[in-house]
Design a protein around this motif. Structure first.
Motif, short mmCIF file in Angstrom:
data_model
loop_
_atom_site.label_atom_id
_atom_site.label_comp_id
_atom_site.label_asym_id
_atom_site.label_seq_id
_atom_site.Cartn_x
_atom_site.Cartn_y
_atom_site.Cartn_z
N MET A 129 0.83 -1.19 0.00
CA MET A 129 0.00 0.00 0.00
C MET A 129 0.87 1.25 0.00
N ALA A 130 0.44 2.26 -0.72
CA ALA A 130 1.21 3.50 -0.82
C ALA A 130 1.29 4.21 0.52
N GLU A 131 2.39 4.86 0.72
CA GLU A 131 2.62 5.62 1.96
C GLU A 131 2.19 7.07 1.72
N PRO A 132 1.37 7.62 2.60
CA PRO A 132 0.97 9.01 2.39
C PRO A 132 2.12 9.99 2.61
N ARG A 133 2.05 11.11 1.95
CA ARG A 133 3.02 12.20 2.15
C ARG A 133 2.59 13.02 3.37
N ILE A 134 3.57 13.47 4.14
CA ILE A 134 3.26 14.33 5.27
C ILE A 134 3.01 15.74 4.73
N ALA A 135 1.76 16.18 4.78
CA ALA A 135 1.43 17.52 4.26
C ALA A 135 1.78 18.58 5.28
N SER A 136 1.61 18.25 6.56
CA SER A 136 1.89 19.20 7.63
C SER A 136 2.19 18.40 8.89
N ARG A 137 3.07 18.91 9.73
CA ARG A 137 3.38 18.20 10.97
C ARG A 137 2.54 18.69 12.14
N GLN A 138 1.48 19.38 11.78
CA GLN A 138 0.49 19.74 12.79
C GLN A 138 -0.89 19.73 12.13
N PRO A 139 -1.95 19.65 12.96
CA PRO A 139 -3.29 19.56 12.38
C PRO A 139 -3.76 20.89 11.80
N PHE A 140 -4.74 20.79 10.94
CA PHE A 140 -5.43 21.97 10.43
C PHE A 140 -6.67 22.14 11.30
N VAL A 141 -6.67 23.14 12.15
CA VAL A 141 -7.78 23.35 13.07
C VAL A 141 -8.72 24.38 12.45
N GLN A 142 -9.96 23.97 12.27
CA GLN A 142 -10.94 24.82 11.60
C GLN A 142 -12.29 24.70 12.27
N LYS A 143 -13.03 25.79 12.27
CA LYS A 143 -14.45 25.72 12.62
C LYS A 143 -15.17 25.33 11.34
N VAL A 144 -15.93 24.24 11.38
CA VAL A 144 -16.60 23.77 10.17
C VAL A 144 -18.11 23.78 10.33
N GLN A 145 -18.76 24.05 9.23
CA GLN A 145 -20.22 24.05 9.17
C GLN A 145 -20.71 22.62 8.88
N PRO A 146 -21.96 22.32 9.21
CA PRO A 146 -22.50 21.00 8.86
C PRO A 146 -22.38 20.75 7.36
N GLY A 147 -22.04 19.53 7.01
CA GLY A 147 -21.90 19.19 5.59
C GLY A 147 -21.03 17.97 5.41
N THR A 148 -20.72 17.70 4.16
CA THR A 148 -19.88 16.56 3.80
C THR A 148 -18.51 17.06 3.39
N TYR A 149 -17.49 16.46 3.96
CA TYR A 149 -16.11 16.85 3.68
C TYR A 149 -15.33 15.64 3.20
N TRP A 150 -14.38 15.88 2.32
CA TRP A 150 -13.51 14.81 1.80
C TRP A 150 -12.08 15.13 2.21
#
Ligand code: FES
Ligand code: FES
Length: 79
Positions: free
Chosen positions: A1-22
């Motif tokens: 299985m492919a190894e993912p790339r590290i996009a960031s070494r910390q999380p993306f913290v966001q206030k999100v509205q109800p909905g579908t996210y990918w």
């Protein structure tokens, strides 16, 4: 299985509205933390997340979380 790339070494913290996210699992998207289609050919693909109520989400940026799309602190232990 492919190894993912590290996009960031910390999380993306966001206030999100109800909905579908990918959430981008491969780390290649230019639209972090979400999928922009860049995973094509990697064998990896996005994770669908349904948000019911407005809330703050810590999306995993390192792509190695044990909790899928959500940061679980694993980023602090990556080499
Ligand atoms: Fe990363 Fe789609 S671009 S999963
Ligand atoms: Fe991936 Fe925290 S950013 S576990």
């Amino acid at each position: 299985m492919a190894e993912p790339r590290i996009a960031s070494r910390q999380p993306f913290v966001q206030k999100v509205q109800p909905g579908t996210y990918w959430w981008c699992a491969c780390g290649l998207s230019k639209e972090q933390p979400f999928c922009d289609g860049s995973h094509k050919g990697t064998g990896l693909g996005p994770v669908k997340v349904e948000v019911d109520t407005e809330r703050t989400v810590a999306w995993c940026g390192c792509k190695h979380s044990g909790s899928g799309a959500f940061c679980d602190g694993t980023h602090a232990r990556l080499g």
